[in-house]
Design a protein around this motif. Sequence first.
Motif, short mmCIF file in Angstrom:
data_model
loop_
_atom_site.label_atom_id
_atom_site.label_comp_id
_atom_site.label_asym_id
_atom_site.label_seq_id
_atom_site.Cartn_x
_atom_site.Cartn_y
_atom_site.Cartn_z
N ASN A 1 0.82 -1.21 0.00
CA ASN A 1 0.00 0.00 0.00
C ASN A 1 0.86 1.26 0.00
O ASN A 1 0.34 2.38 0.17
N GLU A 2 2.17 1.13 -0.20
CA GLU A 2 3.08 2.26 -0.23
C GLU A 2 3.84 2.29 -1.55
O GLU A 2 3.93 1.28 -2.25
N TYR A 3 4.39 3.46 -1.89
CA TYR A 3 5.14 3.63 -3.13
C TYR A 3 6.63 3.80 -2.80
O TYR A 3 7.04 4.85 -2.31
N PRO A 4 7.46 2.78 -3.06
CA PRO A 4 8.90 2.94 -2.85
C PRO A 4 9.44 4.08 -3.72
O PRO A 4 9.15 4.14 -4.91
N THR A 5 10.21 4.96 -3.12
CA THR A 5 10.65 6.17 -3.83
C THR A 5 12.16 6.35 -3.79
O THR A 5 12.77 6.65 -4.81
N ILE A 6 12.77 6.20 -2.62
CA ILE A 6 14.22 6.37 -2.48
C ILE A 6 14.78 5.19 -1.70
O ILE A 6 14.27 4.82 -0.65
N LEU A 7 15.87 4.59 -2.22
CA LEU A 7 16.56 3.50 -1.55
C LEU A 7 18.02 3.88 -1.37
O LEU A 7 18.69 4.24 -2.34
N ILE A 8 18.51 3.80 -0.15
CA ILE A 8 19.93 4.05 0.11
C ILE A 8 20.50 2.90 0.93
O ILE A 8 19.77 2.17 1.61
N ARG A 9 21.80 2.74 0.83
CA ARG A 9 22.52 1.81 1.71
C ARG A 9 23.36 2.65 2.65
O ARG A 9 23.83 3.75 2.29
N ILE A 10 23.57 2.18 3.87
CA ILE A 10 24.37 2.91 4.85
C ILE A 10 25.39 1.96 5.48
O ILE A 10 25.21 0.74 5.50
N GLY A 11 26.45 2.54 5.97
CA GLY A 11 27.51 1.76 6.61
C GLY A 11 28.69 2.66 6.91
O GLY A 11 28.56 3.89 6.93
N TYR A 12 29.85 2.06 7.11
CA TYR A 12 31.05 2.82 7.44
C TYR A 12 32.05 2.68 6.30
O TYR A 12 32.44 1.57 5.93
N GLY A 13 32.47 3.81 5.73
CA GLY A 13 33.40 3.77 4.61
C GLY A 13 34.31 4.98 4.60
O GLY A 13 34.02 6.01 5.21
N LYS A 14 35.42 4.86 3.88
CA LYS A 14 36.35 5.97 3.73
C LYS A 14 35.74 7.03 2.82
O LYS A 14 34.98 6.73 1.92
N LYS A 15 36.12 8.28 3.06
CA LYS A 15 35.61 9.39 2.27
C LYS A 15 35.98 9.24 0.80
O LYS A 15 37.04 8.74 0.46
N MET A 16 35.07 9.69 -0.06
CA MET A 16 35.31 9.73 -1.49
C MET A 16 35.64 11.16 -1.91
O MET A 16 35.34 12.11 -1.18
N PRO A 17 36.24 11.35 -3.10
CA PRO A 17 36.42 12.71 -3.61
C PRO A 17 35.06 13.37 -3.80
O PRO A 17 34.09 12.72 -4.18
N TYR A 18 34.98 14.67 -3.55
CA TYR A 18 33.74 15.40 -3.72
C TYR A 18 33.58 15.82 -5.18
O TYR A 18 34.53 16.27 -5.81
N SER A 19 32.37 15.66 -5.70
CA SER A 19 32.06 16.20 -7.02
C SER A 19 31.90 17.71 -6.90
O SER A 19 31.38 18.21 -5.89
N LEU A 20 32.32 18.45 -7.93
CA LEU A 20 32.15 19.89 -7.91
C LEU A 20 30.69 20.27 -8.08
O LEU A 20 29.91 19.54 -8.69
N ARG A 21 30.32 21.41 -7.54
CA ARG A 21 28.97 21.92 -7.70
C ARG A 21 29.04 23.39 -8.06
O ARG A 21 29.93 24.11 -7.60
N ARG A 22 28.09 23.85 -8.84
CA ARG A 22 28.06 25.25 -9.24
C ARG A 22 27.83 26.14 -8.02
O ARG A 22 27.16 25.74 -7.07
N ASN A 23 28.36 27.37 -8.07
CA ASN A 23 28.16 28.28 -6.95
C ASN A 23 26.72 28.79 -6.95
O ASN A 23 26.01 28.72 -7.95
N ILE A 24 26.31 29.31 -5.82
CA ILE A 24 24.91 29.67 -5.63
C ILE A 24 24.47 30.80 -6.56
O ILE A 24 23.31 30.86 -6.96
N GLU A 25 25.42 31.68 -6.93
CA GLU A 25 25.07 32.80 -7.81
C GLU A 25 24.57 32.32 -9.17
O GLU A 25 23.75 32.98 -9.80
N SER A 26 25.04 31.16 -9.62
CA SER A 26 24.62 30.65 -10.92
C SER A 26 23.25 29.98 -10.86
O SER A 26 22.69 29.64 -11.89
N CYS A 27 22.72 29.79 -9.65
CA CYS A 27 21.44 29.09 -9.49
C CYS A 27 20.32 29.98 -9.01
O CYS A 27 19.17 29.55 -8.94
N ILE A 28 20.61 31.24 -8.66
CA ILE A 28 19.59 32.15 -8.16
C ILE A 28 19.45 33.35 -9.07
O ILE A 28 20.43 34.00 -9.42
N LEU A 29 18.22 33.65 -9.47
CA LEU A 29 17.93 34.83 -10.29
C LEU A 29 17.37 35.93 -9.37
O LEU A 29 16.34 35.74 -8.74
#
Length: 318
Positions: free
Chosen positions: A284-312
Amino acid sequence: MELLDSSNRVVASVSILAFSTCRRFCGQNPCRKHANEASFIVDPDRSCAMCFAHSEAKKRFSHKLEALGFETYKSNGVIKIRLSQENLNIASSLFPQIPIRQTNRNVYNGKIIPDDSIAILKGIDTGPCIGVHFFKNGTPEYEIISKMVYTGNSIQMNNREFKRELQQWMRYNKKHQDATKDGLSYAVFGAPNIPRFIAKPIISGVIHEKSQNKNDRKKIESSSHFILLTTSNNTIEQWINLGRVLERILLRTTEMGVSHAYLNQPNEVSDLSLEMAQKLGISNEYPTILIRIGYGKKMPYSLRRNIESCILPIEHLP
């Protein structure tokens, strides 16, 4: 998403890339008919809701936020949020986790998260119509979900449109990622920084059903729990509220030193989503998001655009 002041005047418009698996519209993934409505790599229930949740976290900087309404994406609707000045000064331990949080696609160390930590996550407020289900590694339910992920990989990795879109969001070297400041960094895949004309065929060539299932099997076996988030009616408002719950969970796991990564394949294939819900006893529910969790070493961060490029600013709005 529009930000309104206390007089309901639009003061800014926040641009949010929203990918919707086509099941949002017609139950198919991918779907040529709805290509325009489903052409980005970030889920709307995550992207819009996380943006709002980040804003909620920042309300300690003397602004109160109120979600005014949700309109359909198909009619080019917007999420309206009202800003009003208040001396709230509410400190939150989750706020500092925003820049630290990352999707960690590493193989984890196999350690099971203690029950008291899981209890904290289960205690996070979900509100109405949102379900959050935890499945521990080694249980029959964990195995059911694992098999659904592998089946989802088999379907998606043999779908040309899906692979084409995935490749469009890959950033094949440092120059490529620095130019776009978005997408999936080459470093996340463990690839070296080599010329794009060399990297692209190599990375594209190793992404197929067999390799994806082999990699995901290692990652699933090394994880502690699955967390499955669901909605009651699969409405846009519920997607947004689910994303807000998800953000609270992810920031709390980050604070606890717990890693997370998405394995949303079963939710992106309509038939698999229905089958998984039935096998887990939540038909009777709609599965929407599935994640796995645990303990792991940090990964490199993906770059993200700065906020000025996302706000008008208001003067640039139509």
